[in-house]
Design a protein around this motif. Sequence first.
Motif, PDB file in Angstrom:
ATOM      1  N   ARG A 110       0.118 -12.230   7.200  1.00  0.00           N
ATOM      2  CA  ARG A 110       0.230 -11.156   6.209  1.00  0.00           C
ATOM      3  C   ARG A 110       1.182 -10.080   6.702  1.00  0.00           C
ATOM      4  O   ARG A 110       1.183  -9.739   7.866  1.00  0.00           O
ATOM      5  N   LEU A 111       1.943  -9.537   5.781  1.00  0.00           N
ATOM      6  CA  LEU A 111       2.805  -8.403   6.047  1.00  0.00           C
ATOM      7  C   LEU A 111       2.271  -7.222   5.251  1.00  0.00           C
ATOM      8  O   LEU A 111       2.182  -7.282   4.023  1.00  0.00           O
ATOM      9  N   TYR A 112       1.894  -6.153   5.941  1.00  0.00           N
ATOM     10  CA  TYR A 112       1.412  -4.943   5.300  1.00  0.00           C
ATOM     11  C   TYR A 112       2.593  -3.984   5.158  1.00  0.00           C
ATOM     12  O   TYR A 112       3.251  -3.661   6.141  1.00  0.00           O
ATOM     13  N   VAL A 113       2.855  -3.557   3.937  1.00  0.00           N
ATOM     14  CA  VAL A 113       3.976  -2.659   3.656  1.00  0.00           C
ATOM     15  C   VAL A 113       3.414  -1.349   3.118  1.00  0.00           C
ATOM     16  O   VAL A 113       2.689  -1.333   2.124  1.00  0.00           O
ATOM     17  N   THR A 114       3.740  -0.251   3.787  1.00  0.00           N
ATOM     18  CA  THR A 114       3.343   1.084   3.341  1.00  0.00           C
ATOM     19  C   THR A 114       4.600   1.926   3.211  1.00  0.00           C
ATOM     20  O   THR A 114       5.668   1.548   3.690  1.00  0.00           O
ATOM     21  N   GLY A 115       4.478   3.063   2.564  1.00  0.00           N
ATOM     22  CA  GLY A 115       5.615   3.963   2.495  1.00  0.00           C
ATOM     23  C   GLY A 115       5.763   4.609   1.140  1.00  0.00           C
ATOM     24  O   GLY A 115       4.835   4.620   0.328  1.00  0.00           O
ATOM     25  N   TYR A 116       6.982   5.129   0.889  1.00  0.00           N
ATOM     26  CA  TYR A 116       7.282   5.875  -0.322  1.00  0.00           C
ATOM     27  C   TYR A 116       8.576   5.374  -0.938  1.00  0.00           C
ATOM     28  O   TYR A 116       9.506   4.996  -0.233  1.00  0.00           O
ATOM     29  N   ALA A 117       8.629   5.401  -2.276  1.00  0.00           N
ATOM     30  CA  ALA A 117       9.851   5.130  -3.021  1.00  0.00           C
ATOM     31  C   ALA A 117      10.043   6.297  -3.979  1.00  0.00           C
ATOM     32  O   ALA A 117       9.363   6.392  -4.998  1.00  0.00           O
ATOM     33  N   ILE A 118      10.927   7.226  -3.629  1.00  0.00           N
ATOM     34  CA  ILE A 118      11.160   8.419  -4.423  1.00  0.00           C
ATOM     35  C   ILE A 118      12.484   8.238  -5.168  1.00  0.00           C
ATOM     36  O   ILE A 118      13.547   8.189  -4.540  1.00  0.00           O
ATOM     37  N   MET A 119      12.418   8.098  -6.482  1.00  0.00           N
ATOM     38  CA  MET A 119      13.576   7.820  -7.337  1.00  0.00           C
ATOM     39  C   MET A 119      14.361   6.621  -6.803  1.00  0.00           C
ATOM     40  O   MET A 119      15.594   6.601  -6.820  1.00  0.00           O
ATOM     41  N   GLY A 120      13.660   5.642  -6.316  1.00  0.00           N
ATOM     42  CA  GLY A 120      14.272   4.435  -5.791  1.00  0.00           C
ATOM     43  C   GLY A 120      13.307   3.282  -5.931  1.00  0.00           C
ATOM     44  O   GLY A 120      12.286   3.380  -6.612  1.00  0.00           O
ATOM     45  N   GLY A 121      13.590   2.190  -5.271  1.00  0.00           N
ATOM     46  CA  GLY A 121      12.731   1.026  -5.418  1.00  0.00           C
ATOM     47  C   GLY A 121      12.650   0.183  -4.173  1.00  0.00           C
ATOM     48  O   GLY A 121      13.505   0.245  -3.292  1.00  0.00           O
ATOM     49  N   LEU A 132       8.505   8.359  -9.251  1.00  0.00           N
ATOM     50  CA  LEU A 132       9.674   8.125 -10.110  1.00  0.00           C
ATOM     51  C   LEU A 132      10.466   6.908  -9.633  1.00  0.00           C
ATOM     52  O   LEU A 132      11.679   6.851  -9.756  1.00  0.00           O
ATOM     53  N   GLY A 133       9.798   5.946  -9.071  1.00  0.00           N
ATOM     54  CA  GLY A 133      10.406   4.717  -8.589  1.00  0.00           C
ATOM     55  C   GLY A 133       9.388   3.597  -8.697  1.00  0.00           C
ATOM     56  O   GLY A 133       8.423   3.714  -9.438  1.00  0.00           O
ATOM     57  N   GLY A 134       9.583   2.533  -7.959  1.00  0.00           N
ATOM     58  CA  GLY A 134       8.629   1.443  -8.065  1.00  0.00           C
ATOM     59  C   GLY A 134       8.679   0.468  -6.910  1.00  0.00           C
ATOM     60  O   GLY A 134       9.658   0.387  -6.170  1.00  0.00           O
ATOM     61  N   PHE A 135       7.573  -0.264  -6.771  1.00  0.00           N
ATOM     62  CA  PHE A 135       7.456  -1.366  -5.819  1.00  0.00           C
ATOM     63  C   PHE A 135       7.345  -2.646  -6.630  1.00  0.00           C
ATOM     64  O   PHE A 135       6.638  -2.687  -7.636  1.00  0.00           O
ATOM     65  N   GLU A 136       8.031  -3.695  -6.190  1.00  0.00           N
ATOM     66  CA  GLU A 136       7.991  -4.960  -6.910  1.00  0.00           C
ATOM     67  C   GLU A 136       7.883  -6.102  -5.903  1.00  0.00           C
ATOM     68  O   GLU A 136       8.656  -6.176  -4.947  1.00  0.00           O
ATOM     69  N   GLU A 137       6.930  -6.971  -6.137  1.00  0.00           N
ATOM     70  CA  GLU A 137       6.728  -8.133  -5.259  1.00  0.00           C
ATOM     71  C   GLU A 137       7.068  -9.389  -6.039  1.00  0.00           C
ATOM     72  O   GLU A 137       6.464  -9.681  -7.069  1.00  0.00           O
ATOM     73  N   LYS A 138       8.062 -10.131  -5.562  1.00  0.00           N
ATOM     74  CA  LYS A 138       8.513 -11.362  -6.217  1.00  0.00           C
ATOM     75  C   LYS A 138       8.321 -12.556  -5.293  1.00  0.00           C
ATOM     76  O   LYS A 138       9.206 -13.394  -5.168  1.00  0.00           O
ATOM     77  N   GLN A 148       0.847  -1.188   0.000  1.00  0.00           N
ATOM     78  CA  GLN A 148       0.000   0.000   0.000  1.00  0.00           C
ATOM     79  C   GLN A 148       0.884   1.240   0.000  1.00  0.00           C
ATOM     80  O   GLN A 148       0.703   2.143   0.791  1.00  0.00           O
ATOM     81  N   GLY A 149       1.839   1.286  -0.909  1.00  0.00           N
ATOM     82  CA  GLY A 149       2.787   2.393  -0.931  1.00  0.00           C
ATOM     83  C   GLY A 149       2.574   3.314  -2.115  1.00  0.00           C
ATOM     84  O   GLY A 149       1.741   3.071  -2.981  1.00  0.00           O
ATOM     85  N   THR A 150       3.377   4.370  -2.152  1.00  0.00           N
ATOM     86  CA  THR A 150       3.312   5.359  -3.221  1.00  0.00           C
ATOM     87  C   THR A 150       4.683   5.495  -3.870  1.00  0.00           C
ATOM     88  O   THR A 150       5.602   6.020  -3.249  1.00  0.00           O
ATOM     89  N   PRO A 151       4.831   5.030  -5.125  1.00  0.00           N
ATOM     90  CA  PRO A 151       6.093   5.249  -5.829  1.00  0.00           C
ATOM     91  C   PRO A 151       6.063   6.568  -6.583  1.00  0.00           C
ATOM     92  O   PRO A 151       5.093   6.896  -7.262  1.00  0.00           O
TER      93      PRO A 151
END
Length: 61
Positions: A45-56, A29-35, A24-27
Amino acid sequence: MLNVFALCGGVTIKIPPDWSVVLQGTPILGGFEEKTIVPPNQDKRLYVTGYAIMGGLEIRN
């Protein structure tokens, strides 16, 4: 719940194979990827929130 902030870099999170992930994050100029592999029983369950600003953010098991 895990709150992550990545600025001009990357974060890798490793979780056990019997956990599921809810992103439940906000990228910006970056991205979130679940593998991860979807477990048969999704009780943990693990809930992940946050920001990725020019990162990943990468989540794997």
